[in-house]
Design an enzyme around this catalytic site. Structure first.
Site, PDB file in Angstrom:
ATOM      1  CB  CYS A 111     -23.453  11.703  13.691  1.00  0.00           C
ATOM      2  SG  CYS A 111     -23.929  12.631  15.164  1.00  0.00           S
ATOM      3  CB  SER A 112     -22.325   7.306  15.583  1.00  0.00           C
ATOM      4  OG  SER A 112     -21.129   8.056  15.557  1.00  0.00           O
ATOM      5  CB  CYS A 113     -24.905  11.157  19.680  1.00  0.00           C
ATOM      6  SG  CYS A 113     -24.507  12.655  18.748  1.00  0.00           S
TER       7      CYS A 113
END
Lengths: 97, 194
Positions: free
Chosen positions: B102-104
Site C-alpha cells: 500500500c503506502s505505509c
C-alpha cells in the site's frame, strides 16, 4: 499462548507457500514474492494484533512479527547477488527451513 | 493535489466521528491533537533527528535501537502512531524504503508521503530493480555496497539514517539538518554538500 518469539535472529525460515486470496476475501500483509521463499530472521519486532483478523473486525490475537531478510536474486531471477530485501512477516507465515 | 473531498464522504466522516465520540472511543481534544500533530509533521523532523544522531553518539544509539523513543526525545508525539524503526546506511549497505502492499510511510517524522512513493511504478520497481530505480534518481551505488530494500509490509514504519557526508566536519546540527532531504530519509538519495 506465550508471546515469546519462536525464531531467533539468524534462523533460516521458509515463508509458507499459501495463497489465501484464492480461497476468498482476505487481508494479508505477506507479499506474494516471498511466499515459498527461504529467508533469515534478522530480529523479532514484537507482538502485534493479527491484521488478518483486524481487517474484518474479528477478535485479533497478538502475533510475533519479524524482520526477515531475503536474497534478491533468487526471488526475481535477476539483480545483483548480495542485494537483499527485508520484509516484516508474521510468525504464522513462517516455518523452519 | 487530490480532488476535494466529496460531500457524502464528509457527511460519512461526521457520522463516524459522532459515533466514536458517543461510544467514548475518542474525544474532540484527541482529534484536535492528532490533527495538529499531522499538520506539524514534515521531513524537517526526520532531518533534525538525523543531524542530532550525527553529532550525538548517545542519541544515535537511541535512534537505532528505539526510533519511537528517539522521535519523542525530539518532541514528536508518537501516541497512536505505529512504532518507528531506523536503519543505518554504511559504506557497505544502503537501505531503500518502499511499501509494496500500500503506502505505509513514517508520517510521524516525515509528514505526508510524496505521490511517487504511492505510485504503482515505484512500489513494483523499487523492490525488483532497486539499482535501476536509484540510477534514474541519479544515485549509482558501487558494487561493493549491498542494496537492502525495506518493504514496509506490517506494523512498523521505517526511516533511513544516511551517512554523514565528508566535508561537513565542524558543522552544527542545524546546518547538518538542512542537507538531509526527505528523499535521503527514504534512501532514494544521499545527503550532499553544497
Amino acid at each position: 499462548m506465550s508471546d515469546a518469539p519462536r525464531f531467533a535472529p539468524g534462523a533460516t525460515v521458509r515463508v509458507k507457500d499459501d495463497w489465501p486470496e484464492r480461497r476468498g476475501p482476505c487481508h494479508i500483509r505477506t507479499p506474494h514474492y516471498i511466499r515459498g521463499r527461504r529467508g533469515t530472521i534478522v530480529r523479532p519486532l514484537g507482538v502485534f494484533a493479527n491484521p488478518e483478523d483486524l481487517a474484518f473486525a474479528r477478535p485479533a490475537p497478538k502475533r510475533n512479527l519479524y524482520h526477515v531478510l531475503f536474497e534478491q536474486e533468487p526471488i526475481w531471477d535477476e539483480g545483483k547477488p548480495g542485494d537483499t530485501v527485508m520484509v516484516e512477516v508474521f510468525e504464522h507465515w513462517l516455518e523452519e527451513a | 493535489m487530490a480532488a476535494p473531498p466529496r460531500p457524502e464522504s464528509l457527511a460519512l466522516l461526521d457520522r463516524l466521528m459522532e459515533a466514536l465520540k458517543a461510544k467514548g472511543i475518542v474525544s474532540d481534544a484527541e482529534i484536535a491533537e492528532r490533527q495538529a500533530n499531522t499538520d506539524k509533521a514534515s521531513p524537517e523532523t526526520g532531518a533534525r533527528m538525523v543531524a542530532r544522531a550525527w553529532t550525538d553518539p548517545a542519541y544515535r544509539a537511541l535512534l537505532l535501537s528505539d526510533g519511537t523513543a528517539a522521535a519523542e526525545a525530539m518532541g514528536v508525539s508518537m501516541a497512536g502512531a505505529p512504532p518507528l524503526g531506523v536503519l543505518e546506511n554504511t559504506r557497505t549497505r544502503h537501505h531503500l524504503v518502499v511499501c509494496t502492499l500500500c503506502s505505509c510511510y513514517p508520517r510521524a517524522v516525515l509528514g505526508y508521503p510524496p505521490s511517487w512513493y504511492k505510485s504503482f511504478a515505484y512500489r513494483s520497481r523499487a523492490v525488483r530493480e532497486p539499482r535501476a530505480v536509484l540510477a534514474e534518481w541519479g544515485l549509482s551505488l558501487p558494487d561493493s555496497v549491498e542494496v537492502r530494500v525495506v518493504d514496509s509490509t506490517a506494523d512498523y514504519r521505517w526511516m533511513v539514517l544516511p551517512m554523514r557526508p565528508v566535508g561537513t566536519e565542524g558543522w552544527d546540527a542545524a546546518r547538518l539538518a538542512a542537507i538531509v532531504t526527505r528523499d535521503a530519509l527514504l534512501g532514494v538519495a544521499v545527503p550532499k554538500v553544497g
